[in-house]
Design an enzyme around this catalytic site. Sequence first.
Site, short mmCIF file in Angstrom:
data_model
loop_
_atom_site.label_atom_id
_atom_site.label_comp_id
_atom_site.label_asym_id
_atom_site.label_seq_id
_atom_site.Cartn_x
_atom_site.Cartn_y
_atom_site.Cartn_z
N HIS A 203 -107.12 -22.71 -71.67
CA HIS A 203 -108.17 -22.07 -71.50
C HIS A 203 -109.48 -23.07 -71.89
O HIS A 203 -110.63 -22.63 -71.75
CB HIS A 203 -108.22 -20.71 -72.32
CG HIS A 203 -108.29 -20.89 -73.71
ND1 HIS A 203 -109.40 -20.73 -74.48
CD2 HIS A 203 -107.24 -21.28 -74.79
CE1 HIS A 203 -109.21 -20.91 -75.85
NE2 HIS A 203 -107.77 -21.33 -76.04
N THR B 151 -88.65 -16.22 -72.45
CA THR B 151 -89.15 -16.13 -70.98
C THR B 151 -90.51 -17.02 -70.59
O THR B 151 -91.58 -16.74 -71.54
CB THR B 151 -89.12 -14.90 -70.40
OG1 THR B 151 -87.83 -14.24 -70.89
CG2 THR B 151 -89.21 -14.90 -68.97
N CYS C 230 -127.89 -20.49 -94.11
CA CYS C 230 -129.15 -20.17 -95.09
C CYS C 230 -128.26 -18.92 -95.80
O CYS C 230 -128.60 -18.87 -97.17
CB CYS C 230 -130.18 -19.53 -94.40
SG CYS C 230 -130.75 -20.58 -93.05
N1 PLP Z 1 -107.27 -27.55 -81.32
C1 PLP Z 1 -108.53 -27.58 -81.11
C2 PLP Z 1 -109.44 -28.77 -81.33
C3 PLP Z 1 -109.11 -26.43 -80.64
O1 PLP Z 1 -110.50 -26.16 -80.29
C4 PLP Z 1 -108.64 -25.06 -80.50
C5 PLP Z 1 -109.18 -24.11 -80.07
O2 PLP Z 1 -110.25 -23.69 -80.27
C6 PLP Z 1 -107.14 -25.15 -80.62
C7 PLP Z 1 -106.46 -26.45 -81.28
C8 PLP Z 1 -106.32 -23.92 -80.84
O3 PLP Z 1 -105.87 -23.75 -79.22
P1 PLP Z 1 -105.58 -22.41 -78.88
O4 PLP Z 1 -106.51 -21.57 -78.76
O5 PLP Z 1 -104.75 -22.60 -77.36
O6 PLP Z 1 -104.32 -21.66 -79.77
#
Ligand code: PLP
Length: 354
Positions: A200, A236, A328
């Site tokens: 994502h 799965t 702040c």
């Molecule tokens: N590592 C970093 C640097 C991230 O920015 C994120 C998500 O924000 C993650 C790990 C975690 O990934 P996921 O949302 O797929 O669990």
Amino acid sequence: MQIYLDNAATTPMAPEVIEVMTEIMKDDYGNPSSIHSHGRQAKTLVEKARKTVAQLLGVSPAEIFFTSGGTEADNMALRCSIADLGIKHVITTPIEHHAVLHTLEELHKKGDIKLILLSIDDKGDIDLQELRDLLAAHPETMVSIMHANNEIGNIYDIQQIAAICDEHKAFFHSDTVQTIGHLPLDLSNTSIDFITASAHKFHGPKGVGFLYINGKNKINPLIYGGAQERNMRGGTENIYGIVGLAKALELSIQNMQEHRDHVVKLKSHMINSLKEHIPGVSFNGRSAEIKNSLYTVLNVSFPCTEMMDMLLFNLDIKGESASGGSACSSGSNVVPHEPIASNADSERIPIRPS
Ligand code: PLP
């Protein structure tokens, strides 16, 4: 008009990704573990996706393990290697994502490892000589340093860190969740032991990612309960997610330069406009240095005024989504990690348009 400025949190899915996913959702409902034709067809899709991902990164398909996302992949890399590879110390930075930092803090509390934090300077940089000195003093060590920071956009030279780890016979894990699909990464000639990714973050679906495990490392699963992923991750397979991930990665790598040029233009325009229109504005970490930062992240501090206190709320009302917080007043903060937060000026409010 709605403006989305929170791509470091998550990206919209590419239409081509939605298309391939919906197409297979209609017909490919078999379970990849079933041996009949529906199962075999689903299995073929998963293995084709694995091959695509592996080719794009210059590794073997046997080194790619699909997971539910970046958090699981980081947990698997850290927990399983600490359990199975004789690791006694972990050296990391205090500004890792919580998927890494909270996992390591828990393992430290339980007494499984000794956690050692590198210093970071006021720009968010680390000192590689400090890393060398710590490695010289601590055998049986794993180093975990992210490729680029999700809050301030600093990029860390993971190929150089891998070479340093090699010299000291230390394992190296890098959270590459913010950079896979955004920065070139060729693993064909590297000694990096583990990297992690999440679809994502590169215009793929949520809830799917992968862990790359360098073939020389033999670890046991994090999740038991099935023979999926060649006995390395029970459950799965999320075939639609996995196919979507591969398509999204393919597109991101194909269009990387064009996408980068476009985003750099937007980022430069934003930096210049903010400097022009907001007296006292400043930028955190290296995020405003186009050459030295992940082009998708900008971390801005605005002087604290009554109006600025409501900045994110007012942006939201105008249809503009960005992450941020309030330095702040009390409340959630875009720089939740103490070291960055304490480097930030308490008279300023940090916002991360990305
Ligand atoms: N590592 C970093 C640097 C991230 O920015 C994120 C998500 O924000 C993650 C790990 C975690 O990934 P996921 O949302 O797929 O669990």
